[in-house]
Design a protein around this motif. Structure first.
Motif, short mmCIF file in Angstrom:
data_model
loop_
_atom_site.label_atom_id
_atom_site.label_comp_id
_atom_site.label_asym_id
_atom_site.label_seq_id
_atom_site.Cartn_x
_atom_site.Cartn_y
_atom_site.Cartn_z
N VAL A 34 0.82 -1.72 0.21
CA VAL A 34 -0.16 -0.11 -0.26
C VAL A 34 0.85 1.35 0.10
O VAL A 34 0.57 1.74 -0.97
CB VAL A 34 -1.18 -0.04 1.34
CG1 VAL A 34 -1.18 1.29 1.49
CG2 VAL A 34 -1.44 -1.12 1.01
N SER A 35 2.02 0.99 0.51
CA SER A 35 2.89 2.30 0.89
C SER A 35 3.50 2.60 -0.85
O SER A 35 3.70 3.93 -1.03
CB SER A 35 3.95 2.03 1.91
OG SER A 35 4.96 3.67 1.37
N THR A 36 3.98 1.38 -0.83
CA THR A 36 4.18 1.17 -2.70
C THR A 36 3.70 2.89 -3.34
O THR A 36 4.43 2.87 -4.42
CB THR A 36 5.17 0.66 -2.74
OG1 THR A 36 5.74 -0.37 -2.12
CG2 THR A 36 5.88 0.58 -4.14
N PRO A 41 7.62 8.94 -7.99
CA PRO A 41 9.46 7.75 -8.49
C PRO A 41 10.25 8.82 -7.41
O PRO A 41 11.19 7.60 -7.53
CB PRO A 41 9.12 8.82 -9.41
CG PRO A 41 7.86 8.82 -10.20
CD PRO A 41 7.09 9.42 -9.02
N ARG A 42 10.34 9.19 -7.03
CA ARG A 42 11.65 9.60 -5.94
C ARG A 42 11.70 8.90 -4.96
O ARG A 42 12.98 8.69 -4.88
CB ARG A 42 11.99 12.19 -6.04
CG ARG A 42 13.10 12.00 -5.42
CD ARG A 42 12.30 13.41 -5.18
NE ARG A 42 12.95 14.55 -6.24
CZ ARG A 42 12.93 15.39 -6.48
NH1 ARG A 42 12.47 16.01 -5.30
NH2 ARG A 42 12.93 16.08 -7.50
N GLU A 43 10.47 9.27 -4.25
CA GLU A 43 10.66 8.41 -3.23
C GLU A 43 10.86 6.65 -3.02
O GLU A 43 11.38 6.19 -2.39
CB GLU A 43 9.64 8.46 -2.51
CG GLU A 43 8.97 9.82 -1.90
CD GLU A 43 7.54 10.16 -1.08
OE1 GLU A 43 7.85 9.29 -0.51
OE2 GLU A 43 7.05 11.02 -1.31
N LEU A 44 10.70 5.85 -4.93
CA LEU A 44 10.66 5.52 -4.60
C LEU A 44 12.58 4.47 -5.00
O LEU A 44 12.61 3.40 -4.67
CB LEU A 44 9.61 4.44 -6.33
CG LEU A 44 8.44 4.74 -5.89
CD1 LEU A 44 7.80 3.79 -7.42
CD2 LEU A 44 8.49 3.76 -4.97
N ASP A 245 8.65 -1.27 -13.55
CA ASP A 245 7.89 -0.13 -13.48
C ASP A 245 7.57 -0.78 -11.43
O ASP A 245 6.17 -0.41 -11.67
CB ASP A 245 6.78 -0.07 -14.24
CG ASP A 245 7.14 0.99 -13.99
OD1 ASP A 245 7.44 2.15 -13.37
OD2 ASP A 245 6.00 1.67 -16.20
N LEU A 246 8.25 -0.81 -10.66
CA LEU A 246 7.72 -0.47 -9.13
C LEU A 246 6.26 0.02 -9.22
O LEU A 246 5.52 -0.44 -8.34
CB LEU A 246 8.65 -0.41 -8.25
CG LEU A 246 8.69 -0.77 -7.17
CD1 LEU A 246 8.63 -2.27 -7.11
CD2 LEU A 246 9.42 -0.17 -6.28
#
Length: 282
Positions: A34-36, A41-44, A245-246
């Motif tokens: 859920v968090s992801t 994209p920057r936080e991933l 593609d996370l």
């Protein structure tokens, strides 16, 4: 407090702590998913990801729907899973009842042996003969063929589950109904089947979730993009070089997880209800 009471309280506290740890262990992947799904994209790409997104976004969901036909694949999965669950229950319920009532007969023992042996077969061992059989009957690349496979694969464990519930139904209730003048079909429909309802619901849930999450059979048997199920579509978010593609993958995976969670939340009371206890009381 006596030493015995102190030991009991310590044991119960240990049980609760162990249960809490187990729940945290089970919930961690879902919470991280859920968090992801809501991270930009920057936080991933951060080397120190946090639990809560600093700037939550819905772009991952929008991108997931734009890149892949999620609704169509979810519809295919829903049709296959519901059909497999219904057919499995319809076949397993009378068979499980017979196995429970005649558990010492050679046929019942043979069925039990088939259940045990069937669970030992890996997917890879049966996929080639299964593919050839379905090819002969022209059911390759079709949802009916996939549904047939899901039913056959789920049936042994479904029989084992329902047979346990059927053994718990007291014969005295059926005999009392027969004494009151009810025929055999009436006894089964009015007495036995309602008492088996929690087991039937649990078996249907098992068959549905098994079919919804299944990947290997769908990968081999379905070739047309329009007929592919949700687990197959999720693999399309991984590039040819193995780079995922996370963000969109997490969003699509979360959407794929929701039906099972919602279905279980809706029927979990039915599974844990005391239907049998109430029937015996009255």
């Amino acid at each position: 407090m006596s030493p015995r009471q102190a030991r009991r309280r310590a044991a119960r506290t240990g049980q609760y702590l162990a249960l809490l740890g187990y729940l945290v262990f089970l919930a961690f992947p879902l919470l991280w998913l859920v968090s992801t799904a809501f991270k930009p994209p920057r936080e991933l790409a951060s080397l120190h990801p946090g639990w809560i997104p600093d700037h939550p976004t819905l772009d991952n969901f929008r991108q997931a729907f734009e890149e892949q036909p999620l609704l169509r694949s979810a519809g295919n999965s829903l049709v296959a899973s519901l059909a497999a669950a219904v057919i499995t229950v319809l076949i397993a319920t009378p068979m499980a009842y017979v196995m429970a009532r005649h558990h010492r007969s050679p046929l019942s023992r043979a069925a039990t042996g088939w259940i045990v042996v069937s669970q030992a077969f890996p997917f890879v061992l049966v996929i080639i003969p299964l593919f050839l059989v379905l090819k002969e009957v022209r059911l390759i690349d079709s949802l009916p063929g996939l549904i047939m496979v899901y039913v056959v694969w789920s049936l042994p464990f479904a029989l084992w589950m329902l047979a346990g519930y059927a053994r718990a139904v007291p014969r005295e209730l059926e005999e009392a109904a027969a004494v009151d003048g009810a025929g055999r079909p009436r006894v089964l429909i009015s007495i036995t089947v309602p008492l088996l309802a929690p087991g039937i619901v649990a078996t249907a849930l098992f068959a549905f979730i098994t079919a919804w999450n299944e990947f290997f059979f769908a990968l081999v048997l379905l070739k047309s993009p329009r007929k592919q199920t949700m687990p197959i579509i999720l693999t399309h978010f991984i590039g040819t070089e193995g780079v995922a593609d996370l963000g969109p993958l997490a969003a699509a995976s979360l959407l794929a997880t929701l039906p099972s969670l919602v279905l279980f939340a809706l029927i979990q009371r039915r599974i844990t209800s005391g239907t049998l206890a109430g029937a015996v009381k009255h």
